[in-house]
Structures are given as structure tokens and as C-alpha cells.
Scaffold this motif. Structure first.
Motif, short mmCIF file in Angstrom:
data_model
loop_
_atom_site.label_atom_id
_atom_site.label_comp_id
_atom_site.label_asym_id
_atom_site.label_seq_id
_atom_site.Cartn_x
_atom_site.Cartn_y
_atom_site.Cartn_z
N LYS A 16 0.98 -1.72 -0.09
CA LYS A 16 -0.51 -0.42 0.04
C LYS A 16 0.57 1.18 -0.21
CE LYS A 16 -3.99 2.59 2.63
NZ LYS A 16 -3.32 4.01 1.61
N ILE A 17 1.48 1.65 0.40
CA ILE A 17 2.89 2.07 0.98
C ILE A 17 3.35 2.72 -0.73
CG2 ILE A 17 4.98 3.02 1.89
CD1 ILE A 17 4.32 2.23 4.79
N GLU A 18 3.31 1.26 -1.45
CA GLU A 18 4.46 1.54 -3.36
C GLU A 18 4.30 1.99 -3.89
OE1 GLU A 18 6.87 -1.56 -4.61
OE2 GLU A 18 7.39 -2.38 -2.12
N ASP A 20 0.61 3.91 -2.49
CA ASP A 20 0.35 5.59 -2.71
C ASP A 20 1.25 6.09 -2.85
OD1 ASP A 20 -2.12 4.80 -1.21
OD2 ASP A 20 -0.77 4.94 1.06
N ALA A 21 2.80 5.20 -2.87
CA ALA A 21 3.86 6.56 -3.62
C ALA A 21 3.61 7.28 -5.22
CB ALA A 21 5.19 6.01 -3.28
N MET A 22 3.06 5.54 -5.51
CA MET A 22 3.40 5.61 -7.55
C MET A 22 1.91 6.47 -7.49
SD MET A 22 3.52 1.96 -8.45
CE MET A 22 3.77 0.42 -7.42
N ALA A 24 0.60 8.89 -5.85
CA ALA A 24 1.19 10.43 -5.56
C ALA A 24 2.47 10.90 -6.61
CB ALA A 24 1.89 10.66 -4.28
N ARG A 25 3.22 10.36 -7.31
CA ARG A 25 3.75 10.63 -8.76
C ARG A 25 2.99 10.98 -9.70
NH1 ARG A 25 7.49 6.66 -6.68
NH2 ARG A 25 7.04 4.75 -8.30
#
Length: 47
Positions: A16-18, A20-22, A24-25
Motif C-alpha cells: 500500500k505504501i508503494e 500510494d507513492a506511485m 502521488a507521483r
């Protein structure tokens, strides 16, 4: 001894953290029109 879902939960949170980062980018690139001015975009950018 009962198994716990700690490993599954850790893997889920890491994924989920990965994601969410994708996202956001992707949102940042979208806000910047993916590096193109809205008036400069033509059908060549679509394909």
C-alpha cells in the motif's frame, strides 16, 4: 500454536505504501500536464 496474519498485514502495508507513492507521483505529473503545456498538446501526444 495459532498462526497470525502479521506477515500478511506487513506485506499489505508495504504494498500500500508503494502504491500510494506511485499514485502521488502520477498525480504530480498529471498536475504538470505530464510536462506539456495544455496549449501545446496535439493528437500526436495521444498515441
Amino acid at each position: 500454536m495459532p498462526k497470525t496474519n502479521d506477515a500478511a498485514l506487513d506485506a499489505f502495508i508495504a504494498a500500500k505504501i508503494e502504491i500510494d507513492a506511485m499514485l502521488a507521483r502520477l498525480a504530480a505529473h498529471s498536475a504538470d500536464h505530464f510536462g506539456h503545456g495544455p496549449d501545446e498538446v496535439n493528437w500526436g501526444h495521444v498515441c
